[in-house]
Write a protein that holds these residues in place. Sequence first.
Motif, PDB file in Angstrom:
ATOM      1  N   VAL A 179       0.753  -1.121   0.012  1.00 59.09           N
ATOM      2  CA  VAL A 179       0.127  -0.099  -0.048  1.00 59.09           C
ATOM      3  C   VAL A 179       0.729   1.249  -0.037  1.00 59.09           C
ATOM      4  O   VAL A 179       0.840   2.128  -0.889  1.00 59.09           O
ATOM      5  CB  VAL A 179      -0.978  -0.129   1.241  1.00 59.09           C
ATOM      6  N   LEU A 180       1.798   1.209   0.833  1.00 59.37           N
ATOM      7  CA  LEU A 180       2.635   2.533   0.962  1.00 59.37           C
ATOM      8  C   LEU A 180       3.665   2.610   0.100  1.00 59.37           C
ATOM      9  O   LEU A 180       4.325   3.571  -0.121  1.00 59.37           O
ATOM     10  CB  LEU A 180       3.128   2.764   2.436  1.00 59.37           C
ATOM     11  N   ARG A 181       3.898   1.559  -0.740  1.00 58.99           N
ATOM     12  CA  ARG A 181       5.019   1.568  -2.029  1.00 58.99           C
ATOM     13  C   ARG A 181       4.736   2.727  -2.654  1.00 58.99           C
ATOM     14  O   ARG A 181       5.684   3.154  -3.344  1.00 58.99           O
ATOM     15  CB  ARG A 181       4.881   0.230  -2.428  1.00 58.99           C
ATOM     16  N   GLN A 182       3.571   3.184  -2.866  1.00 64.45           N
ATOM     17  CA  GLN A 182       3.207   4.114  -3.926  1.00 64.45           C
ATOM     18  C   GLN A 182       3.416   5.639  -3.360  1.00 64.45           C
ATOM     19  O   GLN A 182       3.030   6.383  -4.199  1.00 64.45           O
ATOM     20  CB  GLN A 182       1.833   3.920  -4.473  1.00 64.45           C
ATOM     21  N   TYR A 183       3.512   5.612  -2.107  1.00 61.33           N
ATOM     22  CA  TYR A 183       3.528   7.024  -1.496  1.00 61.33           C
ATOM     23  C   TYR A 183       5.287   7.317  -1.187  1.00 61.33           C
ATOM     24  O   TYR A 183       5.995   6.556  -1.483  1.00 61.33           O
ATOM     25  CB  TYR A 183       2.961   6.984  -0.036  1.00 61.33           C
ATOM     26  N   ASP A 184       5.336   8.753  -0.875  1.00 66.57           N
ATOM     27  CA  ASP A 184       6.610   8.944  -0.419  1.00 66.57           C
ATOM     28  C   ASP A 184       7.060   8.894   0.988  1.00 66.57           C
ATOM     29  O   ASP A 184       6.132   8.357   1.822  1.00 66.57           O
ATOM     30  CB  ASP A 184       6.569  10.454  -0.598  1.00 66.57           C
ATOM     31  N   GLU A 185       8.331   8.368   1.168  1.00 63.98           N
ATOM     32  CA  GLU A 185       8.866   8.206   2.308  1.00 63.98           C
ATOM     33  C   GLU A 185       8.293   9.126   3.617  1.00 63.98           C
ATOM     34  O   GLU A 185       7.887   8.621   4.637  1.00 63.98           O
ATOM     35  CB  GLU A 185      10.388   8.111   2.559  1.00 63.98           C
ATOM     36  N   ALA A 186       8.071  10.326   3.198  1.00 68.73           N
ATOM     37  CA  ALA A 186       7.801  11.359   4.129  1.00 68.73           C
ATOM     38  C   ALA A 186       6.235  11.068   4.695  1.00 68.73           C
ATOM     39  O   ALA A 186       5.750  11.663   5.619  1.00 68.73           O
ATOM     40  CB  ALA A 186       7.798  12.769   3.511  1.00 68.73           C
ATOM     41  N   ASP A 187       5.279  10.318   3.856  1.00 70.27           N
ATOM     42  CA  ASP A 187       4.183  10.029   4.153  1.00 70.27           C
ATOM     43  C   ASP A 187       4.021   8.894   4.969  1.00 70.27           C
ATOM     44  O   ASP A 187       2.914   8.876   5.781  1.00 70.27           O
ATOM     45  CB  ASP A 187       3.241   9.726   2.877  1.00 70.27           C
ATOM     46  N   VAL A 188       5.004   8.099   5.395  1.00 68.74           N
ATOM     47  CA  VAL A 188       4.854   6.956   6.177  1.00 68.74           C
ATOM     48  C   VAL A 188       4.230   7.258   7.637  1.00 68.74           C
ATOM     49  O   VAL A 188       3.495   6.553   8.082  1.00 68.74           O
ATOM     50  CB  VAL A 188       6.250   6.021   6.115  1.00 68.74           C
ATOM     51  N   ALA A 189       4.960   8.208   8.246  1.00 67.81           N
ATOM     52  CA  ALA A 189       4.769   8.176   9.633  1.00 67.81           C
ATOM     53  C   ALA A 189       3.336   8.786  10.035  1.00 67.81           C
ATOM     54  O   ALA A 189       2.614   8.018  11.113  1.00 67.81           O
ATOM     55  CB  ALA A 189       5.727   9.266  10.324  1.00 67.81           C
ATOM     56  N   GLU A 190       2.795   9.548   9.102  1.00 70.23           N
ATOM     57  CA  GLU A 190       1.377   9.943   9.331  1.00 70.23           C
ATOM     58  C   GLU A 190       0.394   8.654   9.099  1.00 70.23           C
ATOM     59  O   GLU A 190      -0.682   8.493   9.616  1.00 70.23           O
ATOM     60  CB  GLU A 190       1.079  10.985   8.346  1.00 70.23           C
ATOM     61  N   ALA A 191       0.856   7.793   7.999  1.00 73.21           N
ATOM     62  CA  ALA A 191      -0.075   6.687   7.713  1.00 73.21           C
ATOM     63  C   ALA A 191      -0.108   5.629   8.539  1.00 73.21           C
ATOM     64  O   ALA A 191      -1.061   5.370   9.128  1.00 73.21           O
ATOM     65  CB  ALA A 191       0.404   6.158   6.342  1.00 73.21           C
ATOM     66  N   TRP A 192       1.028   5.586   9.360  1.00 77.52           N
ATOM     67  CA  TRP A 192       1.430   4.636  10.492  1.00 77.52           C
ATOM     68  C   TRP A 192       0.594   4.998  11.697  1.00 77.52           C
ATOM     69  O   TRP A 192      -0.234   4.399  12.213  1.00 77.52           O
ATOM     70  CB  TRP A 192       2.779   4.449  10.753  1.00 77.52           C
ATOM     71  N   THR A 193       0.277   6.641  12.017  1.00 79.74           N
ATOM     72  CA  THR A 193      -0.019   7.075  13.263  1.00 79.74           C
ATOM     73  C   THR A 193      -1.773   6.844  12.801  1.00 79.74           C
ATOM     74  O   THR A 193      -2.401   6.434  14.059  1.00 79.74           O
ATOM     75  CB  THR A 193       0.265   8.372  13.300  1.00 79.74           C
ATOM     76  N   ARG A 194      -2.134   6.996  11.692  1.00 80.84           N
ATOM     77  CA  ARG A 194      -3.777   6.869  11.620  1.00 80.84           C
ATOM     78  C   ARG A 194      -4.064   5.613  11.479  1.00 80.84           C
ATOM     79  O   ARG A 194      -5.129   5.144  12.439  1.00 80.84           O
ATOM     80  CB  ARG A 194      -3.955   7.370  10.083  1.00 80.84           C
ATOM     81  N   MET A 195      -3.523   4.732  11.153  1.00 89.07           N
ATOM     82  CA  MET A 195      -3.937   3.210  11.182  1.00 89.07           C
ATOM     83  C   MET A 195      -3.720   2.766  12.514  1.00 89.07           C
ATOM     84  O   MET A 195      -4.680   2.024  13.116  1.00 89.07           O
ATOM     85  CB  MET A 195      -2.968   2.338  10.174  1.00 89.07           C
ATOM     86  N   CYS A 196      -2.455   3.023  13.287  1.00 88.43           N
ATOM     87  CA  CYS A 196      -2.246   2.461  14.722  1.00 88.43           C
ATOM     88  C   CYS A 196      -3.159   3.079  15.588  1.00 88.43           C
ATOM     89  O   CYS A 196      -3.292   2.372  16.674  1.00 88.43           O
ATOM     90  CB  CYS A 196      -0.985   2.822  14.949  1.00 88.43           C
ATOM     91  N   GLY A 197      -3.748   4.322  15.565  1.00 85.89           N
ATOM     92  CA  GLY A 197      -4.610   4.907  16.236  1.00 85.89           C
ATOM     93  C   GLY A 197      -6.111   4.094  16.295  1.00 85.89           C
ATOM     94  O   GLY A 197      -6.866   4.441  17.250  1.00 85.89           O
TER      95      GLY A 197
END
Length: 262
Positions: free
Chosen positions: A116-134
């Motif tokens: 899923v995150l493969r198509q995003y930028d590295e800078a987007d990872v932390a926010e995506a992790w935070t949203r999902m983990c929440g």
Amino acid sequence: MTPSPVGRPTRGTTGTNRLRRIDRWIARHPVLRRTDDPLVVDLGFGASAVTPLELLSRLRRSRPDATVLGLEIDPDRVSRAREQAEDVPGISFARGGFEVPVPGERRPVVIRAMNVLRQYDEADVAEAWTRMCGRLQPDGILVEGTCDEIGRIATWAEVGADAVPRTLTVSLRLSGLDSPAIAAERLPKALIHRNVDGERVHGFVASLDREWARAASVAPFGPVHRWRTAMQALADAGWPLVRRDRWRLGEVGVRWEAVAPR
């Protein structure tokens, strides 16, 4: 009005058995065994119901009461998956992204977000992790990574409910394996651009490759024996390896701090 899903549609290329290595790892994870509510989310399941259905089947070998919710941003994919799995109990599908919408007050014990995150930028990872983990149960985990098209090369990060990564796992098909460094092409987005001199993950991949080469002397005893020999050498060299019982499967897990970006 229902809020729009957070994220972009996946490419939808997932095929049969592509995620088998990840599924089996999740099915044996202690968090799934301990939870009172074994709900697992397959985020970005792709163009058909195949991966959520395979996930459910493998989970139920260890948790017969497991349930799976497949999420996709594309409403046509959701409709198609519902039709394909309409007679299968324990599985459902909905439109959603990184916000991980779950009916009622339930929270998943595991969110699987592969390729899923493969198509995003590295800078987007932390926010995506935070949203999902929440959205996880207090002891839940996010499993996020990538794999090749036929599932012979896979890597993933285990991330806790606090959005802090814990481990990196590399899983390879050992038969015919030339170099485990091939895993570098499929590292999670948080690491894939860090496979360069001076970065921890580059050191780990290089050490993995080096010990595999050194273990060639025991290759006549089979690839599993060679892999175990290489992994023991890694451990002896000080790499903080985890879940050693899975070495026989062509897997190695290492604590995140040993590979984290500098």
